[in-house]
Design an enzyme around this catalytic site. Structure first.
Site, PDB file in Angstrom:
ATOM      1  CE1 TYR A 171      -5.429  -7.071   4.745  1.00 41.64           C
ATOM      2  CE2 TYR A 171      -5.072  -4.669   4.842  1.00 41.64           C
ATOM      3  CZ  TYR A 171      -5.187  -5.939   4.063  1.00 41.64           C
ATOM      4  OH  TYR A 171      -5.080  -5.992   2.605  1.00 41.64           O
ATOM      5  N   PRO A 191     -12.574   0.176  -0.806  1.00 38.38           N
ATOM      6  CG  PRO A 191     -11.682   0.203  -3.254  1.00 38.38           C
ATOM      7  CD  PRO A 191     -12.696   0.972  -2.202  1.00 38.38           C
ATOM      8  CE1 TYR A 222      -4.270  -1.465   0.961  1.00 38.39           C
ATOM      9  CE2 TYR A 222      -2.756  -3.274   2.045  1.00 38.39           C
ATOM     10  CZ  TYR A 222      -4.060  -2.702   1.459  1.00 38.39           C
ATOM     11  OH  TYR A 222      -5.090  -3.527   1.423  1.00 38.39           O
ATOM     12  CE  LYS A 268     -10.809  -5.634   7.259  1.00 38.02           C
ATOM     13  NZ  LYS A 268     -10.161  -6.825   7.537  1.00 38.02           N
TER      14      LYS A 268
END
Ligand code: APR
Ligand code: PHB
Length: 397
Positions: free
Chosen positions: A384, A292, A200, A296
């Site tokens: 997460y 997004p 990320y 999830k």
């Protein structure tokens, strides 16, 4: 025609509900307005939380997931030219799995077809009736003929644009919404993933995400404008922007390859309350949407239908409707926590304005903190990999 539970929609929510009900010995009919090919080929996110993986394995639909899914112990965050790793297993004892949502759908359809329980594609004009009575029904057209399906309960698993949520009486539903001022441009490329785990990235030019589907296919995303047109993004521009936003000073960069799918997705957070009206229950995207970032959507849909299947099994065991009446509140407690996480990840990782400003510096500091404080890493990891869900697995599994 009669069944115990009429399920509208054959996405992950409807199909998983049908699967769990079957294990409880409860009959259902699933009605889907798209074709089977469309549902199976639809490109969506691809990260499964540990509780979803455990459920799939425990209920007999995890064989291909165990064979082809990629187990990831953590994710990377890239910012300011550096890449930092958060190890989920170290912080929580749990992992995540990369496995396309459409693969989950494929496995669920195969399981459904093996049971012989009805799953109808390409149905039209689906409508719900007498939801406040003890005898609700669903009418629809299929193969040119009109049908009425009588049921004890109806599950509205028909996504954000379905008919179930709009069927609620005016004024009964309250919607909570946040629309973000940016979108995601997503691609699939024939390129071997150059990192074993997701990256990320927050860059001055915007967010980027490195993900994958298989050892040969990379999935990548770029933050873009909400009114952007995919025609503005020839492959060379996509790659140069991805290289710019993702490459780090340790020499890491994404591998390039032929782009075989691309599209732009808007981002929103949405919750409808309550999720029940009489004998109609909403589950999955029909009731809520998450942006997004954090992947999830499917995981939340599965959590809903686990609660619903459990409530329905208690009803059919003779325990009354108490668990079903608590459905909405039980789900919403978890939904809002997941909304918070998805909103937070989105806010931390996206640019809201051009250039270097207060927010960018603050976001960089947040990423520095989140990737160095043990407490912060544990909190991110716990969310997460999936918050605990205290719902039993069907005994027939
Ligand atoms: N009648 C029958 N089926 C319908 C109707 C209708 N009127 N309207 C929509 N559907 C179908 C859609 O074609 C779709 O296949 O309902 C299904 C809903 O599936 P999803 O949109 O996948 O929603 P859900 O099952 O809740 O799964 C949530 O999917 O949206 C993604 O990424 C999101 O991961 C999340 C997950
Ligand atoms: C994906 O692989 O499609 C993906 C991964 C992580 C996200 C969103 C999407 O946060």
């Amino acid at each position: 025609m009669r069944t115990q539970v009429a399920i509208i929609g054959a996405g992950p929510a409807g199909l998983m509900l049908g699967h769990l009900l079957d294990l409880y010995g409860i009959d259902s009919v699933i009605l889907e307005n798209r074709s089977k090919d469309y549902v199976v080929d639809r490109v969506r996110a691809g990260v499964l939380e540990q509780p979803v993986v455990d459920l799939m394995v425990q209920t007999g639909i995890g064989t291909r997931l165990m064979r082809e899914g990629l187990r990831h112990e953590g994710v990377h965050f890239a910012f300011g030219g550096t890449r930092r790793h958060i190890n989920f297993v170290e912080h929580t004892g749990k992992a995540i799995w990369v496995y396309g949502q459409n693969e989950v759908v494929r496995d669920l359809i195969a399981a459904r077809e093996a049971t012989g329980q009805p799953l109808h594609f390409e149905v039209e004009e689906v409508a719900v009736h007498d939801v406040e009575s003890g005898h609700p029904s669903v009418t629809y057209c299929h193969d040119g003929a009109a049908h009425r399906l009588e049921a004890d309960f109806i599950a509205g698993c028909d996504g954000f644009h379905g008919i179930s949520r709009p069927a609620f009486p005016a004024g009964m539903l309250r919607g909570f919404e946040r629309v973000y001022p940016f979108a995601w441009l997503g691609i699939l490329a024939h390129a071997a993933p150059s990192s074993e785990e997701l990256v990320y990235s927050l860059h001055e030019r915007g967010f980027a995400l490195f993900s994958m589907r298989t050892p040969q296919i990379t999935r990548l995303y770029l933050q873009c404008a909400t009114d952007d047109d995919i025609a503005n993004w020839p492959d060379e521009r996509i790659w140069s922007e991805l290289q710019l936003r993702l490459s780090t000073s340790d020499g890491w960069k994404p591998n390039e390859g032929e782009i075989f799918q691309k599209g732009i997705t808007p981002m929103r957070s949405f919750v409808a309350e309550p999720m029940q009206w009489g004998r109609l229950f909403l589950a999955g995207d029909a009731a809520h949407i998450v942006p997004p970032t954090g992947a999830k959507g499917l995981n939340l849909a599965v959590a809903d239908v686990r609660v619903l299947a459990d409530g329905l099994s208690r009803y059919y065991k003779g325990d009354g409707e108490t668990a079903l009446q608590a459905y909405s509140d039980t789900c919403l407690g978890r939904i809002w926590k997941v909304q918070r996480f998805s909103w937070w990840m989105t806010s931390m990782l996206h640019r809201q304005s051009e250039g270097v400003d207060f927010d960018l510096r603050r976001q960089m500091a947040e990423l520095d903190y989140v990737t160095s404080s043990k407490a912060a890493m544990t909190s991110l990891a716990e969310n997460y990999v999936g918050l605990d869900l205290n719902v039993p697995v069907p005994p027939g599994s």
